[in-house]
Design an enzyme around this catalytic site. Sequence first.
Site, PDB file in Angstrom:
ATOM      1  N   ASN A 208       0.873  -1.214   0.027  1.00 61.75           N
ATOM      2  CA  ASN A 208       0.081   0.119   0.121  1.00 61.75           C
ATOM      3  C   ASN A 208       0.896   1.324  -0.019  1.00 61.75           C
ATOM      4  O   ASN A 208       2.078   1.152  -0.117  1.00 61.75           O
ATOM      5  CB  ASN A 208      -0.751   0.036   1.395  1.00 61.75           C
ATOM      6  N   ASP A 277      -4.184  -6.486   4.892  1.00 65.40           N
ATOM      7  CA  ASP A 277      -5.293  -7.480   5.328  1.00 65.40           C
ATOM      8  C   ASP A 277      -4.980  -8.704   4.647  1.00 65.40           C
ATOM      9  O   ASP A 277      -5.371  -9.685   5.317  1.00 65.40           O
ATOM     10  CB  ASP A 277      -6.302  -6.822   5.246  1.00 65.40           C
ATOM     11  N   LYS A 287       9.462 -16.670 -10.862  1.00 62.64           N
ATOM     12  CA  LYS A 287       8.662 -15.548 -11.406  1.00 62.64           C
ATOM     13  C   LYS A 287       7.860 -16.042 -12.137  1.00 62.64           C
ATOM     14  O   LYS A 287       8.006 -16.903 -13.037  1.00 62.64           O
ATOM     15  CB  LYS A 287       9.575 -14.733 -12.333  1.00 62.64           C
ATOM     16  N   PRO A 303      -3.038 -12.245   9.914  1.00 63.77           N
ATOM     17  CA  PRO A 303      -3.591 -12.040  11.325  1.00 63.77           C
ATOM     18  C   PRO A 303      -3.828 -10.553  11.542  1.00 63.77           C
ATOM     19  O   PRO A 303      -3.058  -9.732  11.057  1.00 63.77           O
ATOM     20  CB  PRO A 303      -2.572 -12.624  12.224  1.00 63.77           C
ATOM     21  N   ASP A 304      -4.791 -10.229  12.271  1.00 65.41           N
ATOM     22  CA  ASP A 304      -4.874  -8.710  12.876  1.00 65.41           C
ATOM     23  C   ASP A 304      -3.989  -8.464  13.930  1.00 65.41           C
ATOM     24  O   ASP A 304      -4.460  -8.993  15.215  1.00 65.41           O
ATOM     25  CB  ASP A 304      -6.394  -8.275  13.130  1.00 65.41           C
ATOM     26  N   ILE A 305      -2.875  -7.948  13.794  1.00 62.65           N
ATOM     27  CA  ILE A 305      -1.984  -7.873  15.190  1.00 62.65           C
ATOM     28  C   ILE A 305      -2.305  -7.203  16.239  1.00 62.65           C
ATOM     29  O   ILE A 305      -2.333  -7.482  17.227  1.00 62.65           O
ATOM     30  CB  ILE A 305      -0.615  -7.278  14.359  1.00 62.65           C
ATOM     31  N   PHE A 325      -4.528   3.020  14.783  1.00 60.55           N
ATOM     32  CA  PHE A 325      -4.870   3.971  13.673  1.00 60.55           C
ATOM     33  C   PHE A 325      -6.038   3.337  12.899  1.00 60.55           C
ATOM     34  O   PHE A 325      -6.270   2.211  12.734  1.00 60.55           O
ATOM     35  CB  PHE A 325      -3.719   4.216  12.628  1.00 60.55           C
ATOM     36  N   LYS A 339     -13.938   0.023  15.203  1.00 60.12           N
ATOM     37  CA  LYS A 339     -12.285  -0.621  15.480  1.00 60.12           C
ATOM     38  C   LYS A 339     -12.102  -0.501  16.938  1.00 60.12           C
ATOM     39  O   LYS A 339     -11.150  -1.405  17.499  1.00 60.12           O
ATOM     40  CB  LYS A 339     -11.355   0.141  14.451  1.00 60.12           C
ATOM     41  N   LYS A 343     -11.479  -4.048  18.664  1.00 57.35           N
ATOM     42  CA  LYS A 343     -10.075  -4.393  18.989  1.00 57.35           C
ATOM     43  C   LYS A 343      -9.496  -4.226  20.456  1.00 57.35           C
ATOM     44  O   LYS A 343      -8.318  -4.279  20.722  1.00 57.35           O
ATOM     45  CB  LYS A 343      -8.899  -3.619  18.018  1.00 57.35           C
TER      46      LYS A 343
HETATM   47  O1  PMT Z   1       2.839   5.951   6.463  1.00 58.63           O
HETATM   48  P1  PMT Z   1       2.324   7.409   6.195  1.00 58.63           P
HETATM   49  O2  PMT Z   1       2.406   7.610   4.640  1.00 58.63           O
HETATM   50  O3  PMT Z   1       2.733   8.563   7.093  1.00 58.63           O
HETATM   51  O4  PMT Z   1       0.628   7.310   6.267  1.00 58.63           O
HETATM   52  C1  PMT Z   1      -0.016   7.167   7.418  1.00 58.63           C
HETATM   53  C2  PMT Z   1      -0.983   6.177   7.734  1.00 58.63           C
HETATM   54  C3  PMT Z   1      -2.008   6.682   6.806  1.00 58.63           C
HETATM   55  C4  PMT Z   1      -0.554   4.825   7.168  1.00 58.63           C
HETATM   56  C5  PMT Z   1      -1.385   6.217   9.230  1.00 58.63           C
HETATM   57  O5  PMT Z   1      -2.061   7.310   9.640  1.00 58.63           O
HETATM   58  C6  PMT Z   1      -2.400   5.096   9.321  1.00 58.63           C
HETATM   59  O6  PMT Z   1      -3.769   5.435   9.039  1.00 58.63           O
HETATM   60  N1  PMT Z   1      -2.253   3.773   9.859  1.00 58.63           N
HETATM   61  C7  PMT Z   1      -3.031   2.532   9.718  1.00 58.63           C
HETATM   62  C8  PMT Z   1      -3.351   2.027   8.409  1.00 58.63           C
HETATM   63  C9  PMT Z   1      -4.370   0.967   8.484  1.00 58.63           C
HETATM   64  O7  PMT Z   1      -3.835  -0.133   8.331  1.00 58.63           O
HETATM   65  O8  PMT Z   1      -5.509   1.231   9.219  1.00 58.63           O
HETATM   66  P2  PMT Z   1      -6.686  -0.070   9.283  1.00 58.63           P
HETATM   67  O9  PMT Z   1      -7.994   0.875   9.616  1.00 58.63           O
HETATM   68  O10 PMT Z   1      -6.706  -0.915   7.991  1.00 58.63           O
HETATM   69  O11 PMT Z   1      -6.248  -0.775  10.515  1.00 58.63           O
HETATM   70  C10 PMT Z   1      -6.466  -0.191  11.843  1.00 58.63           C
HETATM   71  C11 PMT Z   1      -5.325  -0.766  12.835  1.00 58.63           C
HETATM   72  O12 PMT Z   1      -5.155  -1.879  12.814  1.00 58.63           O
HETATM   73  C12 PMT Z   1      -4.104   0.003  12.553  1.00 58.63           C
HETATM   74  O13 PMT Z   1      -3.595   0.432  13.775  1.00 58.63           O
HETATM   75  C13 PMT Z   1      -3.305  -1.018  11.898  1.00 58.63           C
HETATM   76  O14 PMT Z   1      -1.986  -0.996  12.246  1.00 58.63           O
HETATM   77  C14 PMT Z   1      -3.807  -2.518  12.686  1.00 58.63           C
HETATM   78  N2  PMT Z   1      -3.755  -3.582  11.918  1.00 58.63           N
HETATM   79  C15 PMT Z   1      -4.689  -3.567  10.659  1.00 58.63           C
HETATM   80  C16 PMT Z   1      -4.390  -4.909   9.948  1.00 58.63           C
HETATM   81  C17 PMT Z   1      -3.672  -6.050  10.430  1.00 58.63           C
HETATM   82  N3  PMT Z   1      -3.759  -7.040   9.983  1.00 58.63           N
HETATM   83  N4  PMT Z   1      -3.107  -5.754  11.877  1.00 58.63           N
HETATM   84  C18 PMT Z   1      -3.069  -4.714  12.393  1.00 58.63           C
HETATM   85  O15 PMT Z   1      -2.383  -4.586  13.454  1.00 58.63           O
END
Ligand code: PMT
Length: 401
Positions: A208, A277, A287, A303-305, A325, A339, A343
């Site tokens: 991403n 995700d 390749k 896994p969702d960490i 975040f 969330k 979470k």
């Molecule tokens: O890195 P930059 O270019 O500065 O951009 C910043 C950002 C946009 C990446 C940052 O501000 C941000 O929003 N980070 C979270 C991105 C994200 O994965 O959001 P989410 O809504 O999909 O996930 C929610 C939370 O679960 C996040 O804290 C994520 O780290 C966590 N997560 C998500 C999926 C996963 N499999 N494991 C996780 O721990």
Amino acid sequence: MLRNKKIILGVCGGIAAYKAVELLRLLTKAGAEVHVIMTRAAEEFIAPLTFQTLSSNPVHTGLFDLIAEMEIGHISLADRADLFIVAPATANVIGKIAAGIADDMLTTTVMATKAPVLFAPAMNVNMYSNPIYKDNEQKLRRLGYLFESPVSGTLACGWEGEGKLAAPEAIFEGAVAALAEKDLAGLTVMITAGPTREEIDPVRYISNHSSGKMGYALARAARSRGAQVILVSGPTALSEPEGVTLIRVTSAIEMQSEVMAHVAACDVVIKAAAVADYRPLIRNSTKIKKNAHSVTIELVKNPDILAGLGAMDYRLKPRPFLVGFAAETDALAENAAKKLNEKKLDMIVANDVTQSDAGFNVDTNRALLFFRDGSSSDCGLMSKDKLAGTILDHVVARLVK
Ligand code: PMT
């Protein structure tokens, strides 16, 4: 942070002396009152008048310069300083201070000050790796002196390698860190940053747009405030923040394993990483050839960490303060609140990643903060550095309750 702070900027003789001008500009722009001391050698590279004009203060060069009211120049400056920066700092000046030699205005004032001292060394790569220099730096570090390490690059002497003065912006950040209130001292903060990459084959991956800027800003801010910082970072083009433990990972599975390995030691976990995700069910070992018209790649959920951290059994250890975040493209508040609850977080930072000045790969962000007790705060548009500070203010306020 630097407004009305009295900063002494010591400039040594080196080709990087001209970069001290840019540093001076950043410091004065931030509201600091800067007094420049130059060594004799520095005057060979740049005229004192440049620093005098930009700082609006007389430049000190000779040890026996007297300033107003018959004060002894070096003692007066040393006493009044909130911070002393030496940039560029040569091997010679660092060696003299490590050995307790005070034979000019700069070394005497460094020895006489009780303010924090930040060295930004710049020198030839072989001088920088010389064990004599390394011993001197280690000795000063042990005594509490601060360093903004040089970076790698082409040096003025023609060599390639470490020894190039850190960017003025990085030294400026170091100054901010040196003066910050240490309200996270004694705490360990883990921050995740950047994207993860999920490999399809040896040359392709799913990822991403995360640059890591938000997470790295948090790491720098937490370190400035005295925390031990563990930064678990996906691939980014950012330089390693000074003074943090950086753990580089590529995939979500690797990030999960590092987060789990360190969580027991943490008081706060902030997950700014954009974790993929899904990952390909099968990673081709060779390749994938472009013979077919279309290719179907089966994806499986990662896994969702963060959810894993929220669901952990903390009976045997204290639960860290968990900050997530939420990167959203619609229904920001509702999705973030969902969330936060699902979470089991203490706080979530919601950013609308459709805005051109927020989210991925920009220096600014717009965030809504939601807390476990139902309260919220709208941060509006601000730099990622400023937002990092604001997030930590909220964490600190809730940690001490
Ligand atoms: O890195 P930059 O270019 O500065 O951009 C910043 C950002 C946009 C990446 C940052 O501000 C941000 O929003 N980070 C979270 C991105 C994200 O994965 O959001 P989410 O809504 O999909 O996930 C929610 C939370 O679960 C996040 O804290 C994520 O780290 C966590 N997560 C998500 C999926 C996963 N499999 N494991 C996780 O721990």
